[in-house]
Design a protein around this motif. Structure first.
Motif, mmCIF file in Angstrom:
data_model
loop_
_atom_site.group_PDB
_atom_site.id
_atom_site.type_symbol
_atom_site.label_atom_id
_atom_site.label_comp_id
_atom_site.label_asym_id
_atom_site.label_seq_id
_atom_site.Cartn_x
_atom_site.Cartn_y
_atom_site.Cartn_z
ATOM 1 N N TYR A 3 0.842 -1.202 0.000
ATOM 2 C CA TYR A 3 0.000 0.000 0.000
ATOM 3 C C TYR A 3 0.879 1.255 0.000
ATOM 4 O O TYR A 3 0.617 2.201 -0.741
ATOM 5 N N ASP A 4 1.941 1.259 0.803
ATOM 6 C CA ASP A 4 2.840 2.415 0.849
ATOM 7 C C ASP A 4 3.529 2.648 -0.495
ATOM 8 O O ASP A 4 3.679 3.794 -0.933
ATOM 9 N N ASP A 5 3.948 1.566 -1.155
ATOM 10 C CA ASP A 5 4.555 1.692 -2.488
ATOM 11 C C ASP A 5 3.562 2.312 -3.468
ATOM 12 O O ASP A 5 3.911 3.194 -4.259
ATOM 13 N N LEU A 6 2.332 1.817 -3.420
ATOM 14 C CA LEU A 6 1.318 2.306 -4.341
ATOM 15 C C LEU A 6 0.992 3.778 -4.103
ATOM 16 O O LEU A 6 0.908 4.556 -5.055
ATOM 17 N N THR A 7 0.848 4.163 -2.848
ATOM 18 C CA THR A 7 0.549 5.572 -2.576
ATOM 19 C C THR A 7 1.719 6.467 -2.966
ATOM 20 O O THR A 7 1.514 7.604 -3.394
ATOM 21 N N GLU A 8 2.923 5.957 -2.863
ATOM 22 C CA GLU A 8 4.105 6.710 -3.302
ATOM 23 C C GLU A 8 4.054 6.939 -4.818
ATOM 24 O O GLU A 8 4.307 8.043 -5.306
ATOM 25 N N VAL A 9 3.717 5.909 -5.562
ATOM 26 C CA VAL A 9 3.584 6.042 -7.020
ATOM 27 C C VAL A 9 2.473 7.028 -7.360
ATOM 28 O O VAL A 9 2.642 7.899 -8.224
ATOM 29 N N PRO A 23 -7.013 3.434 2.229
ATOM 30 C CA PRO A 23 -7.223 2.134 1.593
ATOM 31 C C PRO A 23 -8.578 1.999 0.887
ATOM 32 O O PRO A 23 -8.678 1.351 -0.150
ATOM 33 N N GLY A 24 -9.610 2.634 1.410
ATOM 34 C CA GLY A 24 -10.937 2.522 0.812
ATOM 35 C C GLY A 24 -11.236 3.522 -0.290
ATOM 36 O O GLY A 24 -12.272 3.429 -0.952
ATOM 37 N N THR A 25 -10.348 4.458 -0.512
ATOM 38 C CA THR A 25 -10.538 5.454 -1.569
ATOM 39 C C THR A 25 -10.475 4.763 -2.924
ATOM 40 O O THR A 25 -9.592 3.945 -3.170
ATOM 41 N N THR A 26 -11.413 5.072 -3.798
ATOM 42 C CA THR A 26 -11.382 4.478 -5.132
ATOM 43 C C THR A 26 -10.483 5.304 -6.048
ATOM 44 O O THR A 26 -10.182 6.468 -5.774
ATOM 45 N N PHE A 27 -10.080 4.685 -7.128
ATOM 46 C CA PHE A 27 -9.260 5.404 -8.108
ATOM 47 C C PHE A 27 -10.044 6.577 -8.700
ATOM 48 O O PHE A 27 -9.480 7.637 -8.965
ATOM 49 N N ALA A 28 -11.344 6.421 -8.871
ATOM 50 C CA ALA A 28 -12.178 7.523 -9.367
ATOM 51 C C ALA A 28 -12.208 8.676 -8.363
ATOM 52 O O ALA A 28 -12.195 9.846 -8.764
ATOM 53 N N PRO A 56 -11.855 2.201 -12.321
ATOM 54 C CA PRO A 56 -12.056 3.406 -11.520
ATOM 55 C C PRO A 56 -12.794 3.170 -10.206
ATOM 56 O O PRO A 56 -12.540 3.853 -9.224
ATOM 57 N N THR A 57 -13.669 2.187 -10.153
ATOM 58 C CA THR A 57 -14.467 1.962 -8.944
ATOM 59 C C THR A 57 -13.763 1.089 -7.907
ATOM 60 O O THR A 57 -14.301 0.859 -6.830
ATOM 61 N N MET A 58 -12.566 0.619 -8.217
ATOM 62 C CA MET A 58 -11.811 -0.220 -7.275
ATOM 63 C C MET A 58 -11.152 0.648 -6.212
ATOM 64 O O MET A 58 -10.687 1.745 -6.497
ATOM 65 N N ALA A 59 -11.078 0.124 -5.003
ATOM 66 C CA ALA A 59 -10.379 0.820 -3.925
ATOM 67 C C ALA A 59 -8.875 0.689 -4.132
ATOM 68 O O ALA A 59 -8.396 -0.310 -4.682
ATOM 69 N N ILE A 60 -8.142 1.702 -3.689
ATOM 70 C CA ILE A 60 -6.682 1.693 -3.819
ATOM 71 C C ILE A 60 -6.096 0.413 -3.235
ATOM 72 O O ILE A 60 -5.194 -0.188 -3.815
ATOM 73 N N SER A 61 -6.617 -0.023 -2.106
ATOM 74 C CA SER A 61 -6.064 -1.203 -1.442
ATOM 75 C C SER A 61 -6.181 -2.475 -2.272
ATOM 76 O O SER A 61 -5.449 -3.433 -2.040
#
Length: 84
Positions: A3-9, A23-28, A56-61
């Motif tokens: 998750y930390d790697d992804l948020t960094e990107v 974690p629950g925030t969607t890409f949209a 787009p509707t998937m959560a970041i996590s």
């Protein structure tokens, strides 16, 4: 990818403000549409040697190592050994 790697990107490549991500925030929710998600999928693919599909509707996590099996289409064949 953690998750930390992804948020960094997301913060560095896509300039998403860290305070908008959880974690629950969607890409949209953070403004990533299909073209940006295709680019993010490619970045994840290079780092993990797996092909992933993001929506787009998937959560970041859902794009982290804990949920990768749900996203993986299959291991890449002849994946590059390193990124340029």
């Amino acid at each position: 990818m953690t998750y930390d790697d992804l948020t960094e990107v997301l913060a560095t490549t896509f300039r998403v403000k860290r305070e908008l991500m959880s974690p629950g925030t969607t890409f949209a929710d953070i403004g990533l549409e299909s073209l940006a998600l295709a680019e993010l999928s490619a970045i994840i693919g290079v780092r993990t040697a797996r092909d992933v599909k993001l929506h787009p509707t998937m959560a970041i996590s859902t794009a982290t190592a804990d949920s990768e099996p749900e996203l993986v289409t299959e291991p890449r064949r002849n994946a590059p050994s390193s990124c340029p």
